[in-house]
Design an enzyme around this catalytic site. Structure first.
Site, mmCIF file in Angstrom:
data_model
loop_
_atom_site.group_PDB
_atom_site.id
_atom_site.type_symbol
_atom_site.label_atom_id
_atom_site.label_comp_id
_atom_site.label_asym_id
_atom_site.label_seq_id
_atom_site.Cartn_x
_atom_site.Cartn_y
_atom_site.Cartn_z
ATOM 1 N N SER A 175 0.829 -1.213 0.000
ATOM 2 C CA SER A 175 0.000 0.000 0.000
ATOM 3 C C SER A 175 0.863 1.262 0.000
ATOM 4 O O SER A 175 0.491 2.275 -0.608
ATOM 5 C CB SER A 175 -0.987 -0.001 1.169
ATOM 6 N N ASN A 176 2.015 1.208 0.647
ATOM 7 C CA ASN A 176 2.918 2.371 0.579
ATOM 8 C C ASN A 176 3.479 2.536 -0.834
ATOM 9 O O ASN A 176 3.632 3.656 -1.317
ATOM 10 C CB ASN A 176 4.048 2.246 1.607
ATOM 11 N N HIS A 193 8.392 3.226 9.152
ATOM 12 C CA HIS A 193 8.125 2.333 10.282
ATOM 13 C C HIS A 193 6.879 2.838 11.023
ATOM 14 O O HIS A 193 6.754 4.041 11.272
ATOM 15 C CB HIS A 193 9.339 2.316 11.221
HETATM 16 C C1 GRF Z 1 3.703 -0.613 6.867
HETATM 17 O O1 GRF Z 1 2.971 -0.549 8.055
HETATM 18 C C2 GRF Z 1 5.089 -0.074 7.091
HETATM 19 O O2 GRF Z 1 5.157 0.938 8.037
HETATM 20 C C3 GRF Z 1 5.836 -1.277 7.578
HETATM 21 O O3 GRF Z 1 5.296 -2.367 6.872
HETATM 22 C C4 GRF Z 1 3.974 -2.052 6.445
HETATM 23 C C5 GRF Z 1 3.947 -2.240 4.969
HETATM 24 O O4 GRF Z 1 2.668 -2.094 4.440
HETATM 25 N N1 GRF Z 1 7.259 -1.124 7.401
HETATM 26 P P1 GRF Z 1 2.460 -2.001 2.851
HETATM 27 O O5 GRF Z 1 3.090 -3.268 2.263
HETATM 28 O O6 GRF Z 1 3.136 -0.764 2.376
HETATM 29 O O7 GRF Z 1 0.982 -1.976 2.652
#
Ligand code: GRF
Length: 208
Positions: A17-18, A113
């Protein structure tokens, strides 16, 4: 940055999602960069499907096909170098990077994070915050060094923790902040406005 486009390499293991938030920000022209490669250590990562759907170059490298962590990471470095990556962004990458990887891209690796570091590093940061009983948590974008979530902080966002929260509700509230913070931090780095002074990062104003 002139005409040369700023090249991002993104490491993922899961949902992505990021990664999507970064892609969206590039599409909206809020982030002047190009994702030249997404690498995953998990074959079935939904993040890889997101790349295929949007025509972003992506590659699964199987850790089992390499002699060990150092060898695997050198393969990652080779792929990223072949795509002239300027900045490596970890986006839910669930493997620790070797010292070899970190020294190959010293100062050019960032992570997001889901806590206000240095509180609650490592896994299940949202659960750690709930269990501890803090009233605020959030997310942190930081440079990656050899430690676990120990590198210099670039940007943070704060969210409140409510009495009715469980891990899922808090994670969702933090995730919303992640999706705006990560592209914003990358944008500021792309513009060359983050200066490292010891452990502190100093952000220069726009057009200064
Ligand atoms: C997020 O909560 C990020 O902070 C952590 O892992 C998760 C990844 O989520 N490092 P996505 O794969 O980006 O949805």
């Amino acid at each position: 940055m002139g005409n040369k486009s700023f090249k991002l390499g993104i490491l993922v293991s899961g949902r992505g999602s990021n990664l999507s938030a970064i892609m969206d920000s590039i599409d909206r022209k809020e982030l002047n960069a190009e994702i030249t490669l997404v690498l995953s250590n998990k074959k079935e990562a939904p993040a890889l499907q997101k790349c295929r759907a949007r025509g972003i170059p992506s590659l699964f490298l199987d850790p089992k096909s390499y002699g060990g962590k150092a060898e695997y990471d050198l393969a990652l470095v080779k792929e990223l170098r072949a795509k002239s990556v300027d900045l490596v962004c970890l986006a839910g990458y669930m493997k620790l990077l070797s010292d070899e990887f970190i020294s190959s891209f010293r100062g050019k690796i960032i992570n997001i994070h889901p806590s206000l570091l240095p509180s609650f590093p490592g896994l299940s940061a949202q659960k750690q915050a709930l269990d501890y009983g803090v009233k605020f948590s959030g997310c942190t974008v930081h440079f990656v060094d050899e430690g676990i979530d120990t590198g210099p902080v670039i940007m943070q966002s704060v969210v409140p923790i409510y009495d009715a929260d469980d891990e899922e509700k808090l994670s969702q509230r933090i995730l919303e902040q992640e999706h705006s913070l990560y592209p914003k931090a990358i944008h500021t780095l792309v513009e060359g406005r983050i200066q490292l002074e010891g452990r502190r990062t100093i952000q220069k104003a726009e057009n200064s």
